[in-house]
Design an enzyme around this catalytic site. Sequence first.
Site, PDB file in Angstrom:
ATOM      1  N   ARG A  63     -10.771 -95.958 -65.121  1.00 57.90           N
ATOM      2  CA  ARG A  63     -10.019 -94.841 -65.699  1.00 57.90           C
ATOM      3  C   ARG A  63      -9.342 -93.938 -64.667  1.00 57.90           C
ATOM      4  O   ARG A  63      -9.867 -93.751 -63.563  1.00 57.90           O
ATOM      5  CB  ARG A  63     -10.954 -94.009 -66.573  1.00 57.90           C
ATOM      6  CG  ARG A  63     -11.406 -94.803 -67.786  1.00 57.90           C
ATOM      7  CD  ARG A  63     -12.540 -94.145 -68.537  1.00 57.90           C
ATOM      8  NE  ARG A  63     -12.904 -94.950 -69.700  1.00 57.90           N
ATOM      9  CZ  ARG A  63     -13.676 -96.042 -69.641  1.00 57.90           C
ATOM     10  NH1 ARG A  63     -14.180 -96.445 -68.493  1.00 57.90           N
ATOM     11  NH2 ARG A  63     -13.949 -96.720 -70.741  1.00 57.90           N
ATOM     12  N   HIS A  85      -7.649 -99.295 -67.120  1.00 60.97           N
ATOM     13  CA  HIS A  85      -7.259-100.638 -66.668  1.00 60.97           C
ATOM     14  C   HIS A  85      -5.740-100.807 -66.523  1.00 60.97           C
ATOM     15  O   HIS A  85      -5.182-101.850 -66.862  1.00 60.97           O
ATOM     16  CB  HIS A  85      -7.823-101.697 -67.619  1.00 60.97           C
ATOM     17  CG  HIS A  85      -9.335-101.761 -67.652  1.00 60.97           C
ATOM     18  ND1 HIS A  85     -10.121-101.454 -66.565  1.00 60.97           N
ATOM     19  CD2 HIS A  85     -10.196-102.111 -68.649  1.00 60.97           C
ATOM     20  CE1 HIS A  85     -11.392-101.612 -66.878  1.00 60.97           C
ATOM     21  NE2 HIS A  85     -11.477-101.994 -68.135  1.00 60.97           N
ATOM     22  N   HIS A  97     -12.679-108.931 -65.328  1.00 62.34           N
ATOM     23  CA  HIS A  97     -13.416-108.388 -66.465  1.00 62.34           C
ATOM     24  C   HIS A  97     -14.158-109.478 -67.246  1.00 62.34           C
ATOM     25  O   HIS A  97     -14.198-109.453 -68.486  1.00 62.34           O
ATOM     26  CB  HIS A  97     -12.445-107.631 -67.379  1.00 62.34           C
ATOM     27  CG  HIS A  97     -13.056-106.496 -68.122  1.00 62.34           C
ATOM     28  ND1 HIS A  97     -14.013-106.670 -69.091  1.00 62.34           N
ATOM     29  CD2 HIS A  97     -12.856-105.166 -68.030  1.00 62.34           C
ATOM     30  CE1 HIS A  97     -14.358-105.489 -69.569  1.00 62.34           C
ATOM     31  NE2 HIS A  97     -13.663-104.554 -68.945  1.00 62.34           N
ATOM     32  N   ASP A 145     -22.287 -98.503 -69.200  1.00 63.92           N
ATOM     33  CA  ASP A 145     -20.845 -98.574 -68.941  1.00 63.92           C
ATOM     34  C   ASP A 145     -20.599 -97.597 -67.797  1.00 63.92           C
ATOM     35  O   ASP A 145     -19.940 -96.575 -67.969  1.00 63.92           O
ATOM     36  CB  ASP A 145     -20.056 -98.202 -70.208  1.00 63.92           C
ATOM     37  CG  ASP A 145     -18.575 -98.506 -70.079  1.00 63.92           C
ATOM     38  OD1 ASP A 145     -18.153 -99.000 -69.021  1.00 63.92           O
ATOM     39  OD2 ASP A 145     -17.836 -98.239 -71.050  1.00 63.92           O
ATOM     40  N   GLU A 158     -17.978-105.356 -62.830  1.00 63.32           N
ATOM     41  CA  GLU A 158     -16.599-105.127 -62.391  1.00 63.32           C
ATOM     42  C   GLU A 158     -16.596-104.468 -61.017  1.00 63.32           C
ATOM     43  O   GLU A 158     -16.862-103.275 -60.901  1.00 63.32           O
ATOM     44  CB  GLU A 158     -15.871-104.245 -63.403  1.00 63.32           C
ATOM     45  CG  GLU A 158     -15.826-104.830 -64.798  1.00 63.32           C
ATOM     46  CD  GLU A 158     -15.513-103.779 -65.857  1.00 63.32           C
ATOM     47  OE1 GLU A 158     -14.454-103.147 -65.789  1.00 63.32           O
ATOM     48  OE2 GLU A 158     -16.350-103.579 -66.758  1.00 63.32           O
TER      49      GLU A 158
HETATM   50  C1  GLA Z   1     -14.366-101.297 -69.205  1.00 57.02           C
HETATM   51  C2  GLA Z   1     -14.686 -99.926 -69.606  1.00 57.02           C
HETATM   52  C3  GLA Z   1     -15.293 -99.910 -70.957  1.00 57.02           C
HETATM   53  C4  GLA Z   1     -14.458-100.645 -71.963  1.00 57.02           C
HETATM   54  C5  GLA Z   1     -14.156-102.023 -71.469  1.00 57.02           C
HETATM   55  C6  GLA Z   1     -13.213-102.763 -72.366  1.00 57.02           C
HETATM   56  O1  GLA Z   1     -15.432-101.991 -68.759  1.00 57.02           O
HETATM   57  O2  GLA Z   1     -15.483 -99.255 -68.679  1.00 57.02           O
HETATM   58  O3  GLA Z   1     -15.499 -98.589 -71.366  1.00 57.02           O
HETATM   59  O4  GLA Z   1     -13.247 -99.951 -72.163  1.00 57.02           O
HETATM   60  O5  GLA Z   1     -13.601-101.973 -70.189  1.00 57.02           O
HETATM   61  O6  GLA Z   1     -13.650-102.858 -73.671  1.00 57.02           O
END
Ligand code: GLA
Length: 353
Positions: A82, A107, A181, A253, A317
């Site tokens: 982000r 992204h 991803h 996340d 990631e």
């Molecule tokens: C990333 C983000 C998540 C989500 C995924 C896609 O990993 O951190 O919050 O948006 O991509 O679904």
Amino acid sequence: MGITKRKFGETKNGECVSAYLLKNANGMEAEMLDFGAILRVLKVPDKNGAFLDVVHGFDSVKGYEDHNDTYYGATIGRCGNRIAGAQFVLDGKTYPLDANDGKNNLHGGFAGYEHRMFTVREMQDNDTPSVCFSLHSPDMDQGFPGNLDFCITYQLTADNTLQLSYAAMSDQKTIINPTNHSYFNLNGHQSGTILDQEVMICADAFTWADAESIPTGELVSVEGTPMDFRSFHTIGERIDQEDTALKYGNGYDHNYCVNDTGKMKKIAALRSARSGILMEVESDLPGMQLYTGNFIKGNQTGKGGVCYPRRSGVCFETQYYPDAIHHPEFKQPVYAANETMRSTTRYHFSILS
Ligand code: GLA
């Protein structure tokens, strides 16, 4: 052993999409598309010698075109994760970006690299077959400055490692922070949730983030929290605990600060007792987002007609910290004009002893 190319399908604009299959002497296979430089299939041996496909994906280009919010196997660019407020300032100039995640950029924006046609620049068909996908991203593409030449090389080694090497260069100072991803499930992509699989992450801290997953700048110790993966824990063990970070992330996340050395190092591992597969992740970047597929809605028909439920895959990631551009104290994903960005991620597979 080697590389096989086949027609995979067509985009809705009528472009022909090819699939490139790399195979090593042990029978491990990785299939990539020139659409999005997507990793579509990854077949690895389990403890019984059977091959399991351990990543999520679709059987048609349309599948990828229609489902643009899960990023299965995708190459993410120009900037993974982000950017707060969907804008940034570089050398006094403000660059507005797509607000595709609430008011923030995620992204890269709506027209991410995962939906672009890449050119296959090079293939090497030997005992470590590789294929290099390249992309030209023009000045102000997605709002980012600079004409950027980008490429990602997938290589399959004889010791069951899939290596992803990124290289990029722009003619202006810009942000470059690509990632992959892929959603991994070591019991096979079709096997249901990953809650009983175990994760280990070499990180003492993570970047604290707000309810919109934007880092506050604080690095918080994992000690005594459900975020602590310094030793193996199943994903499900603590995921639903009463915990602010888990609440904000809808589960895991989060960006882990993976004890940065600037060099290649082991940063994480995933293992499954059921299949006996161990996956070790190596990277040369300072961050890694652990994402447990919390936003998979269960409405997607994936490979072989399989419906993927929530939390059926886990992403590792490798990245610069999210929103680093607004945090000068974080290592910056900013590269000067004509400076080459290089980064490598490795997924190494073996059988648990
Ligand atoms: C990333 C983000 C998540 C989500 C995924 C896609 O990993 O951190 O919050 O948006 O991509 O679904």
